[in-house]
Design a protein around this motif. Structure first.
Motif, PDB file in Angstrom:
ATOM      1  N   SER A  53      -6.916  -2.887   9.097  1.00 42.70           N
ATOM      2  CA  SER A  53      -7.748  -2.097   8.068  1.00 42.70           C
ATOM      3  C   SER A  53      -6.837  -1.770   6.943  1.00 42.70           C
ATOM      4  O   SER A  53      -5.897  -1.124   7.264  1.00 42.70           O
ATOM      5  CB  SER A  53      -8.545  -0.852   8.560  1.00 42.70           C
ATOM      6  OG  SER A  53      -9.449  -1.132   9.504  1.00 42.70           O
ATOM      7  N   THR A  54      -7.268  -1.966   5.715  1.00 46.02           N
ATOM      8  CA  THR A  54      -6.399  -1.748   4.797  1.00 46.02           C
ATOM      9  C   THR A  54      -6.800  -0.484   4.139  1.00 46.02           C
ATOM     10  O   THR A  54      -6.187   0.053   2.949  1.00 46.02           O
ATOM     11  CB  THR A  54      -6.368  -3.004   3.620  1.00 46.02           C
ATOM     12  OG1 THR A  54      -8.069  -3.100   3.379  1.00 46.02           O
ATOM     13  CG2 THR A  54      -6.002  -4.116   4.191  1.00 46.02           C
ATOM     14  N   ALA A  55      -7.926   0.131   4.459  1.00 46.19           N
ATOM     15  CA  ALA A  55      -8.525   1.536   3.941  1.00 46.19           C
ATOM     16  C   ALA A  55      -7.173   2.663   4.145  1.00 46.19           C
ATOM     17  O   ALA A  55      -6.625   2.769   4.894  1.00 46.19           O
ATOM     18  CB  ALA A  55      -9.801   1.944   4.371  1.00 46.19           C
ATOM     19  N   TYR A  71     -12.675   7.965   2.004  1.00 51.05           N
ATOM     20  CA  TYR A  71     -11.599   6.972   1.945  1.00 51.05           C
ATOM     21  C   TYR A  71     -11.601   5.926   0.684  1.00 51.05           C
ATOM     22  O   TYR A  71     -12.619   5.892   0.037  1.00 51.05           O
ATOM     23  CB  TYR A  71     -11.995   5.813   3.438  1.00 51.05           C
ATOM     24  CG  TYR A  71     -13.210   5.170   3.256  1.00 51.05           C
ATOM     25  CD1 TYR A  71     -13.096   3.880   2.958  1.00 51.05           C
ATOM     26  CD2 TYR A  71     -14.240   5.711   3.863  1.00 51.05           C
ATOM     27  CE1 TYR A  71     -14.404   3.011   3.003  1.00 51.05           C
ATOM     28  CE2 TYR A  71     -15.474   4.993   3.965  1.00 51.05           C
ATOM     29  CZ  TYR A  71     -15.615   3.699   3.522  1.00 51.05           C
ATOM     30  OH  TYR A  71     -16.630   2.909   3.308  1.00 51.05           O
ATOM     31  N   TRP A  72     -10.560   5.568   0.515  1.00 47.21           N
ATOM     32  CA  TRP A  72     -10.449   4.446  -0.512  1.00 47.21           C
ATOM     33  C   TRP A  72     -10.209   3.106   0.131  1.00 47.21           C
ATOM     34  O   TRP A  72      -9.431   2.662   1.207  1.00 47.21           O
ATOM     35  CB  TRP A  72      -8.935   4.688  -1.321  1.00 47.21           C
ATOM     36  CG  TRP A  72      -9.185   6.100  -1.854  1.00 47.21           C
ATOM     37  CD1 TRP A  72      -9.271   6.357  -3.116  1.00 47.21           C
ATOM     38  CD2 TRP A  72      -8.704   7.265  -1.499  1.00 47.21           C
ATOM     39  NE1 TRP A  72      -9.456   7.544  -3.862  1.00 47.21           N
ATOM     40  CE2 TRP A  72      -8.904   8.115  -2.579  1.00 47.21           C
ATOM     41  CE3 TRP A  72      -8.091   7.725  -0.226  1.00 47.21           C
ATOM     42  CZ2 TRP A  72      -8.302   9.547  -2.156  1.00 47.21           C
ATOM     43  CZ3 TRP A  72      -7.689   8.987  -0.139  1.00 47.21           C
ATOM     44  CH2 TRP A  72      -7.678   9.804  -1.107  1.00 47.21           C
ATOM     45  N   LYS A  73     -10.965   2.077  -0.389  1.00 43.88           N
ATOM     46  CA  LYS A  73     -10.771   0.676  -0.066  1.00 43.88           C
ATOM     47  C   LYS A  73     -10.135  -0.320  -1.131  1.00 43.88           C
ATOM     48  O   LYS A  73     -10.044   0.157  -2.166  1.00 43.88           O
ATOM     49  CB  LYS A  73     -12.004   0.237   0.131  1.00 43.88           C
ATOM     50  CG  LYS A  73     -13.138   0.582   1.097  1.00 43.88           C
ATOM     51  CD  LYS A  73     -14.314  -0.108   1.381  1.00 43.88           C
ATOM     52  CE  LYS A  73     -14.956  -0.631   0.054  1.00 43.88           C
ATOM     53  NZ  LYS A  73     -16.378  -1.308   0.336  1.00 43.88           N
ATOM     54  N   THR A  80       0.641  -1.267   0.052  1.00 43.55           N
ATOM     55  CA  THR A  80      -0.083   0.155  -0.125  1.00 43.55           C
ATOM     56  C   THR A  80       0.894   1.399   0.042  1.00 43.55           C
ATOM     57  O   THR A  80       0.711   2.195  -0.649  1.00 43.55           O
ATOM     58  CB  THR A  80      -1.098  -0.081   1.153  1.00 43.55           C
ATOM     59  OG1 THR A  80      -1.909  -1.017   1.246  1.00 43.55           O
ATOM     60  CG2 THR A  80      -1.842   1.220   1.449  1.00 43.55           C
TER      61      THR A  80
END
Length: 162
Positions: free
Chosen positions: A126-128, A141-143, A44
């Motif tokens: 969380s990966t958001a 937010y981006w998922k 990420t």
């Protein structure tokens, strides 16, 4: 409608206090993770780095990496870790309760997972990626899965703070 972020008091990678006040005046891209993360975090952060390099306008934001592993992520280890991606990014750590206050207010979960070997563990998190507005409020937010080109376009579209 932007959502207010809980008041917090953390330490950055330069061992300085970092609070809500430090979110004022510019857009903030925030991601939570940990330096021992084997996959999601480096992937990420690499996508964030690539998105910044692909931007078509001047940068209107700061990037913050919030540790979910204060036991191992010291200011110094955050500084070394972020240097691999972008030295001007901000790393935050602190007391577990303070980290939870911030992350919970953003809807970012984390769970410590014990490993079979004594004392070892990992953390599911969380990966958001969260967008905070120049008033320090959660705006979007981006998922996952993330699209680097779309992130670059979104970052380029951020207006100059008033």
């Amino acid at each position: 409608m932007p959502r207010v972020v809980a008041r917090f008091n953390l330490i950055n990678q330069n061992n300085s206090v970092f609070t809500n006040t430090d979110l004022q005046g510019r857009w903030t891209i925030l991601f939570s993770g940990f330096t021992y993360c084997p996959d999601i975090c480096p992937l990420t952060l690499g996508q964030l780095q690539a998105a910044e390099q692909q931007m078509t306008k001047d940068k209107q934001h700061q990037v913050i990496f919030v540790s979910v592993d204060p036991q191992r992520d010291t200011p110094q280890s955050l500084q070394q870790y972020l240097h691999w991606f972008q030295p001007d990014w901000i790393g935050l750590t602190g007391e577990p309760a303070e980290l939870s206050t911030l992350l919970d207010s953003l809807g970012l979960a984390q769970v410590r997972i014990p490993a079979p070997s004594e004392g070892d563990y990992s953390i599911e998190h969380s990966t958001a990626i969260v967008l905070l507005d120049p008033q320090g409020r959660m705006a979007a937010y981006w998922k996952a899965p993330l699209d680097t080109a779309q992130l670059a376009a979104d970052f380029s579209a951020l207006p100059a703070p008033n």
